[in-house]
Design a protein around this motif. Structure first.
Motif, mmCIF file in Angstrom:
data_model
loop_
_atom_site.group_PDB
_atom_site.id
_atom_site.type_symbol
_atom_site.label_atom_id
_atom_site.label_comp_id
_atom_site.label_asym_id
_atom_site.label_seq_id
_atom_site.Cartn_x
_atom_site.Cartn_y
_atom_site.Cartn_z
ATOM 1 N N ASN A 295 0.812 -1.217 0.000
ATOM 2 C CA ASN A 295 0.000 0.000 0.000
ATOM 3 C C ASN A 295 0.846 1.269 0.000
ATOM 4 N N GLU A 296 2.089 1.155 0.450
ATOM 5 C CA GLU A 296 2.931 2.355 0.525
ATOM 6 C C GLU A 296 3.438 2.735 -0.866
ATOM 7 N N PRO A 297 3.203 3.983 -1.281
ATOM 8 C CA PRO A 297 3.650 4.404 -2.619
ATOM 9 C C PRO A 297 5.128 4.772 -2.633
ATOM 10 N N THR A 298 5.696 4.735 -3.833
ATOM 11 C CA THR A 298 7.054 5.206 -4.066
ATOM 12 C C THR A 298 6.992 6.312 -5.108
ATOM 13 N N ASP A 299 7.495 7.489 -4.760
ATOM 14 C CA ASP A 299 7.450 8.642 -5.652
ATOM 15 C C ASP A 299 8.865 8.925 -6.138
ATOM 16 N N SER A 300 9.084 8.736 -7.433
ATOM 17 C CA SER A 300 10.393 9.002 -8.032
ATOM 18 C C SER A 300 10.200 9.911 -9.236
ATOM 19 N N SER A 301 10.693 11.145 -9.132
ATOM 20 C CA SER A 301 10.552 12.138 -10.203
ATOM 21 C C SER A 301 9.093 12.318 -10.601
ATOM 22 N N ASN A 302 8.227 12.423 -9.589
ATOM 23 C CA ASN A 302 6.789 12.631 -9.785
ATOM 24 C C ASN A 302 6.101 11.445 -10.463
ATOM 25 N N VAL A 303 6.735 10.292 -10.454
ATOM 26 C CA VAL A 303 6.121 9.058 -10.964
ATOM 27 C C VAL A 303 5.819 8.173 -9.761
ATOM 28 N N VAL A 304 4.546 7.886 -9.541
ATOM 29 C CA VAL A 304 4.117 7.114 -8.370
ATOM 30 C C VAL A 304 3.949 5.645 -8.765
ATOM 31 N N THR A 305 4.577 4.772 -8.010
ATOM 32 C CA THR A 305 4.459 3.340 -8.229
ATOM 33 C C THR A 305 4.195 2.637 -6.913
ATOM 34 N N TYR A 306 3.717 1.391 -7.013
ATOM 35 C CA TYR A 306 3.468 0.548 -5.842
ATOM 36 C C TYR A 306 4.200 -0.778 -6.053
ATOM 37 N N GLN A 307 4.837 -1.255 -4.996
ATOM 38 C CA GLN A 307 5.645 -2.469 -5.117
ATOM 39 C C GLN A 307 4.773 -3.719 -4.993
ATOM 40 N N ALA A 308 4.925 -4.599 -5.966
ATOM 41 C CA ALA A 308 4.284 -5.910 -5.927
ATOM 42 C C ALA A 308 5.369 -6.969 -5.759
ATOM 43 N N VAL A 309 5.064 -7.989 -4.955
ATOM 44 C CA VAL A 309 6.015 -9.073 -4.693
ATOM 45 C C VAL A 309 5.513 -10.327 -5.386
ATOM 46 N N LEU A 310 6.352 -10.910 -6.251
ATOM 47 C CA LEU A 310 6.008 -12.103 -7.011
ATOM 48 C C LEU A 310 6.869 -13.276 -6.547
ATOM 49 N N SER A 311 6.285 -14.458 -6.571
ATOM 50 C CA SER A 311 7.026 -15.663 -6.196
ATOM 51 C C SER A 311 7.925 -16.096 -7.347
ATOM 52 N N VAL A 312 9.044 -16.736 -6.992
ATOM 53 C CA VAL A 312 10.008 -17.197 -7.994
ATOM 54 C C VAL A 312 10.485 -18.594 -7.601
ATOM 55 N N ASP A 313 10.325 -19.546 -8.527
ATOM 56 C CA ASP A 313 10.827 -20.900 -8.322
ATOM 57 C C ASP A 313 12.158 -21.018 -9.062
ATOM 58 N N ASN A 314 13.230 -21.248 -8.305
ATOM 59 C CA ASN A 314 14.577 -21.282 -8.884
ATOM 60 C C ASN A 314 15.249 -22.621 -8.605
ATOM 61 N N GLU A 315 14.497 -23.700 -8.792
ATOM 62 C CA GLU A 315 15.033 -25.039 -8.519
ATOM 63 C C GLU A 315 16.242 -25.361 -9.392
ATOM 64 N N ASP A 316 16.261 -24.850 -10.644
ATOM 65 C CA ASP A 316 17.389 -25.148 -11.531
ATOM 66 C C ASP A 316 18.574 -24.223 -11.301
ATOM 67 N N GLY A 317 18.429 -23.222 -10.451
ATOM 68 C CA GLY A 317 19.552 -22.360 -10.087
ATOM 69 C C GLY A 317 20.009 -21.400 -11.161
ATOM 70 N N LEU A 318 19.162 -21.096 -12.138
ATOM 71 C CA LEU A 318 19.557 -20.184 -13.209
ATOM 72 C C LEU A 318 19.510 -18.721 -12.775
ATOM 73 N N LEU A 319 18.626 -18.406 -11.858
ATOM 74 C CA LEU A 319 18.410 -17.018 -11.468
ATOM 75 C C LEU A 319 19.304 -16.630 -10.295
ATOM 76 N N ARG A 320 19.691 -15.352 -10.279
ATOM 77 C CA ARG A 320 20.578 -14.849 -9.237
ATOM 78 C C ARG A 320 20.000 -13.556 -8.653
ATOM 79 N N PRO A 321 20.262 -13.292 -7.385
ATOM 80 C CA PRO A 321 19.769 -12.046 -6.784
ATOM 81 C C PRO A 321 20.308 -10.830 -7.522
#
Length: 416
Positions: A295-321
């Motif tokens: 619910n908390e907005p992020t204002d960057s250069s007058n552009v307002v966005t909201y953070q969404a968190v998505l799940s990630v399955d990385n069983e094969d280890g291809l993805l990195r932080p």
């Protein structure tokens, strides 16, 4: 179209007739002159070219002056796009709580670690000396307690004897007061000795704890993301804890934090299916799902966005932080919908091309419905439609006289 017909007629009028061409050829044959033959051939070529032009003019009516795309029926998927970065589900920064020189570093980046595993060791010499000192303080405090207890017993016995003698009027009141004061002092000294012993014990526990903290242990099961110290390096613990290691709990299950524009946030909800791509594997789509929308907005250069968190399955280890991702969230799917290209909704024929009595969109004061244009008898005719959802390329039609496969005008053809 009338102009095209007039041009065609003018071309036909200027063409030589078959009788004129035959007469010219016969005359050229009788005279057997090369110039006459050349003229005859030239006339034939001119006639052929004129006929070709006339056929092109005759076939290029209003219908061929437009580019068209067809309406169609199918599934319409409405999506929301957002970008973000991959993060470990739990990230822990491990620092030093005591100062000293690092004697050993036992792990490196990408190493697997378990809870309690020793990551590094800080020189314990001064810390052990502090523990020995506090241990001696505890011993001294315990001895003081014993001494105070003996004194308290002695003064208590003396007080009781003087009290008895006072009853028999053998001693004076002053003697009784002296014995009473001595007894009270002994009791107070015992209490002070006990308190000092408690303080010494607490100080010893603190020193022992600091000694244990010289051995840096892993607080979680996971992987080492980064190592920021080397053996021989000195760390100083002050107002800010020196950072030594960065650990991630489980890289097989990660999360993707994306920034959703405020214009799209109303179409995103928890549980929606999603997918994302990364630059390292541009041909592969990774399946995901929306876990939460902050619910908390992020204002960057007058552009307002909201953070969404998505799940990630990385069983094969291809993805990195830290990888940058482009996510596509499926907000709605319309099954077996009648759709028209958005280009058809945007296009309006020039006013001179419209059928008499027809008005272009924008010339009306109010437009309750949207319009697309189709050809009827080579003339642009508007069809009013009630539109629904759009994916940016196609728009759903909720109401209107339109069939799938109908060619719709989307642009004017450029003249050659």
């Amino acid at each position: 179209m009338n102009d095209a017909i007039q041009d065609k007629n003018r071309v036909y009028e200027n063409c030589p007739t078959a009788e004129e061409i035959k007469s010219t050829l016969e005359a050229g044959t009788r005279r057997r002159g090369w110039p006459v033959r050349i003229v005859a051939v030239t006339l034939l070529l001119a006639a052929a070219a004129a006929a070709t032009v006339a056929l092109k003019l005759g076939s290029s009516g209003a219908g061929s002056a437009y580019d068209t795309l067809q309406s169609e029926r199918g599934d319409l998927t409405i999506t929301v796009s957002a970008t973000g970065t991959l993060q470990a589900t739990t990230t822990v920064e491990v620092g030093a709580e005591v100062s000293g020189r690092i004697l050993a570093v036992n792990v490196d980046a990408n190493d697997r670690v378990s809870t309690g595993q020793i990551l590094a060791v800080i020189d314990e010499e001064e810390l052990r000396a502090a523990v020995d000192k506090e241990s001696a303080q505890v011993a001294a405090a315990e001895a003081a307690i014993k001494l105070s207890q003996v004194t308290a017993h002695e003064t208590q016995a003396s007080f009781e004897r003087v009290s008895l003698l006072k009853v028999k009027k053998v001693v004076s009141q002053e003697d009784l007061d002296t014995a009473t004061a001595a007894n009270d002092r002994a009791v107070a000294n015992l209490a002070a000795a006990t308190a000092n012993a408690t303080l010494a014990t607490a100080t010893l526990k603190s020193a022992t704890s600091r000694l244990a903290k010289a051995t840096i242990r892993s607080p979680i099961d996971g992987s080492v993301l980064s190592r920021l110290v080397e053996p021989g390096q000195t760390v100083t613990a002050g107002f800010q804890t020196p950072l030594m290691f960065k650990l991630a709990q489980d890289l097989k299950h990660m999360r993707l934090n994306v920034d959703v524009d405020e214009a799209d946030v109303g179409r995103v909800r928890e549980g929606m299916e999603a997918s994302f791509t990364v630059e390292a594997y541009p041909e592969r789509k990774f399946v995901s799902r929306v876990l939460s929308l902050h619910n908390e907005p992020t204002d960057s250069s007058n552009v307002v966005t909201y953070q969404a968190v998505l799940s990630v399955d990385n069983e094969d280890g291809l993805l990195r932080p830290g990888m940058t991702c482009t996510a596509t969230i499926i907000s709605e799917t319309r099954r077996d919908a009648l759709m028209v290209p958005n280009a058809a909704l945007r296009f309006t024929p020039p006013s001179k091309q419209l059928k008499r009595g027809e008005k272009a969109v924008g010339q009306q004061e109010t437009v309750p419905l949207r319009k697309v244009w189709m050809l009827t008898n080579d003339e642009p005719v508007a069809v009013e439609l009630q539109t629904g959802s759009s994916d940016g390329n196609m728009t759903e039609i909720l109401k209107g006289q339109l069939e799938p496969g109908t060619p719709l005008l989307v642009d004017m053809k450029e003249e050659a």
